[in-house]
Design a protein around this motif. Structure first.
Motif, PDB file in Angstrom:
ATOM      1  N   TRP A   1       0.885  -1.216  -0.005  1.00  0.00           N
ATOM      2  CA  TRP A   1      -0.074   0.113  -0.028  1.00  0.00           C
ATOM      3  C   TRP A   1       0.955   1.101   0.099  1.00  0.00           C
ATOM      4  O   TRP A   1       1.977   1.367   0.539  1.00  0.00           O
ATOM      5  N   ASP A   2       0.239   2.386  -0.479  1.00  0.00           N
ATOM      6  CA  ASP A   2       0.929   3.447  -0.495  1.00  0.00           C
ATOM      7  C   ASP A   2       0.614   4.265   0.554  1.00  0.00           C
ATOM      8  O   ASP A   2      -0.873   4.588   0.871  1.00  0.00           O
ATOM      9  N   LEU A   3       1.497   4.649   1.383  1.00  0.00           N
ATOM     10  CA  LEU A   3       0.745   5.517   2.776  1.00  0.00           C
ATOM     11  C   LEU A   3       1.506   7.031   2.466  1.00  0.00           C
ATOM     12  O   LEU A   3       2.822   6.985   2.600  1.00  0.00           O
ATOM     13  N   ASP A   4       0.899   7.906   2.500  1.00  0.00           N
ATOM     14  CA  ASP A   4       1.180   9.277   2.422  1.00  0.00           C
ATOM     15  C   ASP A   4       1.483   9.848   3.662  1.00  0.00           C
ATOM     16  O   ASP A   4       1.295   9.640   4.712  1.00  0.00           O
ATOM     17  N   PRO A   5       3.064  10.630   3.406  1.00  0.00           N
ATOM     18  CA  PRO A   5       3.560  10.931   4.818  1.00  0.00           C
ATOM     19  C   PRO A   5       3.147  11.738   5.639  1.00  0.00           C
ATOM     20  O   PRO A   5       3.249  11.806   6.836  1.00  0.00           O
ATOM     21  N   GLN A   6       1.989  12.555   4.945  1.00  0.00           N
ATOM     22  CA  GLN A   6       0.932  13.588   5.790  1.00  0.00           C
ATOM     23  C   GLN A   6       0.262  12.790   6.783  1.00  0.00           C
ATOM     24  O   GLN A   6      -0.133  13.471   7.692  1.00  0.00           O
ATOM     25  N   LEU A   7      -0.012  11.549   6.753  1.00  0.00           N
ATOM     26  CA  LEU A   7      -0.738  10.871   7.725  1.00  0.00           C
ATOM     27  C   LEU A   7      -0.078  10.355   8.759  1.00  0.00           C
ATOM     28  O   LEU A   7      -0.727  10.144   9.807  1.00  0.00           O
ATOM     29  N   VAL A   8       1.108  10.757   8.864  1.00  0.00           N
ATOM     30  CA  VAL A   8       2.073  10.275   9.944  1.00  0.00           C
ATOM     31  C   VAL A   8       1.852  11.237  11.220  1.00  0.00           C
ATOM     32  O   VAL A   8       2.249  12.286  11.143  1.00  0.00           O
ATOM     33  N   LEU A   9       1.500  10.815  12.259  1.00  0.00           N
ATOM     34  CA  LEU A   9       1.119  11.669  13.556  1.00  0.00           C
ATOM     35  C   LEU A   9       2.549  11.738  14.420  1.00  0.00           C
ATOM     36  O   LEU A   9       2.827  12.728  14.789  1.00  0.00           O
ATOM     37  N   SER A  10       3.135  10.442  14.696  1.00  0.00           N
ATOM     38  CA  SER A  10       4.184  10.534  15.465  1.00  0.00           C
ATOM     39  C   SER A  10       5.078   9.124  15.230  1.00  0.00           C
ATOM     40  O   SER A  10       4.458   8.138  14.370  1.00  0.00           O
ATOM     41  N   TYR A  11       6.171   9.058  15.745  1.00  0.00           N
ATOM     42  CA  TYR A  11       6.958   7.676  15.483  1.00  0.00           C
ATOM     43  C   TYR A  11       7.972   7.383  16.708  1.00  0.00           C
ATOM     44  O   TYR A  11       8.447   8.379  17.421  1.00  0.00           O
ATOM     45  N   GLY A  12       8.358   6.138  16.721  1.00  0.00           N
ATOM     46  CA  GLY A  12       9.044   6.111  17.974  1.00  0.00           C
ATOM     47  C   GLY A  12      10.183   5.096  17.354  1.00  0.00           C
ATOM     48  O   GLY A  12      10.639   4.890  16.220  1.00  0.00           O
ATOM     49  N   GLN A  13      10.664   4.335  18.163  1.00  0.00           N
ATOM     50  CA  GLN A  13      11.793   3.293  17.996  1.00  0.00           C
ATOM     51  C   GLN A  13      11.455   1.993  17.044  1.00  0.00           C
ATOM     52  O   GLN A  13      12.251   1.652  16.146  1.00  0.00           O
ATOM     53  N   ALA A  14      10.137   1.679  16.907  1.00  0.00           N
ATOM     54  CA  ALA A  14       9.567   0.438  16.694  1.00  0.00           C
ATOM     55  C   ALA A  14       8.264   0.614  15.669  1.00  0.00           C
ATOM     56  O   ALA A  14       7.768  -0.172  15.097  1.00  0.00           O
ATOM     57  N   ARG A  15       7.550   1.892  16.149  1.00  0.00           N
ATOM     58  CA  ARG A  15       6.210   2.008  15.598  1.00  0.00           C
ATOM     59  C   ARG A  15       6.191   3.308  14.808  1.00  0.00           C
ATOM     60  O   ARG A  15       6.769   4.364  15.301  1.00  0.00           O
ATOM     61  N   VAL A  16       4.941   3.402  14.066  1.00  0.00           N
ATOM     62  CA  VAL A  16       4.597   4.722  13.321  1.00  0.00           C
ATOM     63  C   VAL A  16       3.022   4.662  13.629  1.00  0.00           C
ATOM     64  O   VAL A  16       2.346   3.695  13.516  1.00  0.00           O
ATOM     65  N   LEU A  17       2.645   5.967  14.269  1.00  0.00           N
ATOM     66  CA  LEU A  17       1.127   6.125  14.530  1.00  0.00           C
ATOM     67  C   LEU A  17       0.831   7.112  13.435  1.00  0.00           C
ATOM     68  O   LEU A  17       1.330   8.039  13.117  1.00  0.00           O
ATOM     69  N   VAL A  18      -0.478   6.922  12.722  1.00  0.00           N
ATOM     70  CA  VAL A  18      -1.036   7.550  11.777  1.00  0.00           C
ATOM     71  C   VAL A  18      -2.476   7.723  11.998  1.00  0.00           C
ATOM     72  O   VAL A  18      -2.824   7.149  12.913  1.00  0.00           O
ATOM     73  N   ALA A  19      -3.004   8.878  11.371  1.00  0.00           N
ATOM     74  CA  ALA A  19      -4.264   9.275  11.314  1.00  0.00           C
ATOM     75  C   ALA A  19      -5.421   8.082  11.327  1.00  0.00           C
ATOM     76  O   ALA A  19      -5.065   7.173  10.457  1.00  0.00           O
ATOM     77  N   GLU A  20      -6.405   8.190  11.912  1.00  0.00           N
ATOM     78  CA  GLU A  20      -7.369   6.995  11.687  1.00  0.00           C
ATOM     79  C   GLU A  20      -7.761   6.915  10.473  1.00  0.00           C
ATOM     80  O   GLU A  20      -8.001   8.014   9.759  1.00  0.00           O
ATOM     81  N   LEU A  21      -7.649   5.744   9.680  1.00  0.00           N
ATOM     82  CA  LEU A  21      -8.226   5.405   8.394  1.00  0.00           C
ATOM     83  C   LEU A  21      -8.566   4.204   8.185  1.00  0.00           C
ATOM     84  O   LEU A  21      -8.473   3.025   9.043  1.00  0.00           O
ATOM     85  N   ASP A  22      -9.174   3.816   7.026  1.00  0.00           N
ATOM     86  CA  ASP A  22      -9.605   2.548   6.631  1.00  0.00           C
ATOM     87  C   ASP A  22      -8.458   2.000   5.547  1.00  0.00           C
ATOM     88  O   ASP A  22      -8.285   2.370   4.614  1.00  0.00           O
TER      89      ASP A  22
END
Length: 288
Positions: free
Chosen positions: A138-159
């Motif tokens: 899948w293509d994930l738009d970088p603008q959807l990224v809310l935050s990130y850590g050492q192992a995970r990326v949190l994105v805005a709510e989506l389907d």
């Protein structure tokens, strides 16, 4: 280089051999990406040369001259990289993607970026579950990224089903209505060429590492088989040792034999009578 693509993916560069255009020197293979996640931008790459030592060197994205099937050609030689700084480099590759609502979307396995500026246009996400196994991305738009850590990326709510498909898995291609078998066959051939190329790169990398290990083993063997230098093994004369001893006279005196001990009486008197009287001797005794 008009025939060079304007948009690249990290998989186009990783594990590629790096050559200097000016000197034709080899600088190892591209080992990892030099990324600036807050700006969603690729700045350059790091090359790793050697299996045991693991020396790193870095080059900027604007040093990239050409991308070939077997190597990457640079305009200038990469610069040595500090190992401590290499370990601190940030990257979102292999990060798990979760939505703000707690939904596990998948894992970032690649990204698409502009060759000139390095800005990332999309992160390529392998879906969580069977679709990821089938090869779908899948293509994930970088603008959807809310935050990130050492192992995970949190994105805005989506389907996740609404995300654009960068590459359809084999299952989706076969399950489509009225499939175009010629297109499917071409896709399979393209995948086979890609896997063949990746296998070729991995075999070449393993071969180079094995050659380096064998060279180091041979060097150690030659060092072990070197003849010993016996010139410095001449024993030192005792006179030289004696000259270094300050208490040599005292030691010599201590080694003198002890005086023989005598009883207080002048002598021990013999017995008054023999132990066996002469009359008891047998003249025929062969032992006498």
């Amino acid at each position: 280089m008009s025939d060079q693509p304007e948009e690249l993916t990290l998989s186009d560069l990783l594990n590629r051999q790096v050559l200097d255009r000016q000197t034709t020197d080899e600088h190892g293979r591209i080992d990892r990406v030099w990324m600036h996640p807050p700006a969603h931008r690729v700045l350059g790459f790091l090359c790793k040369q050697g299996l045991i030592r693991g020396e790193f060197s870095a080059f900027r994205l604007d040093q990239l001259h050409a991308l070939g099937d077997d190597s990457v050609v640079l305009e200038a030689a990469p610069q040595p990289a500090n190992p401590e700084k290499v370990d601190r480099l940030e990257s979102l590759l292999q990060h798990e993607v979760w939505t703000d609502a707690g939904l596990h979307v998948g894992k970032i396995v690649d990204c698409r970026f502009d060759r000139q500026t390095g800005y990332i246009s999309a992160y390529l996400v392998s879906p969580h579950g069977w679709r990821g196994v089938a090869g779908m991305l899948w293509d994930l738009d970088p603008q959807l990224v809310l935050s990130y850590g050492q192992a995970r990326v949190l994105v805005a709510e989506l389907d996740p089903e609404t995300l654009p498909v960068y590459e359809a898995g084999l299952t989706e291609a076969v399950a489509g209505s009225e499939p175009d078998y010629r297109h499917l066959l071409g896709d399979l051939r393209q995948r086979a060429r890609h896997w063949k190329q990746e296998l070729k790169l991995q075999v070449s990398k393993v071969k180079e590492q094995a050659q380096e290990v064998l060279a180091q083993v041979q060097e150690v063997r030659e060092q072990v088989q070197q003849p010993l230098d016996w010139e410095d093994a001449t024993p030192q004369p005792l006179t030289a040792i004696a000259e270094d001893e300050e208490d040599w006279d005292a030691a010599e005196t201590a080694l003198q034999p002890l005086p023989e001990l005598r009883p207080k009486s002048a002598a021990i008197a013999p017995p008054a009578q023999p132990l066996i009287p002469p009359e008891a001797w047998d003249d025929d005794d062969p032992w006498v």
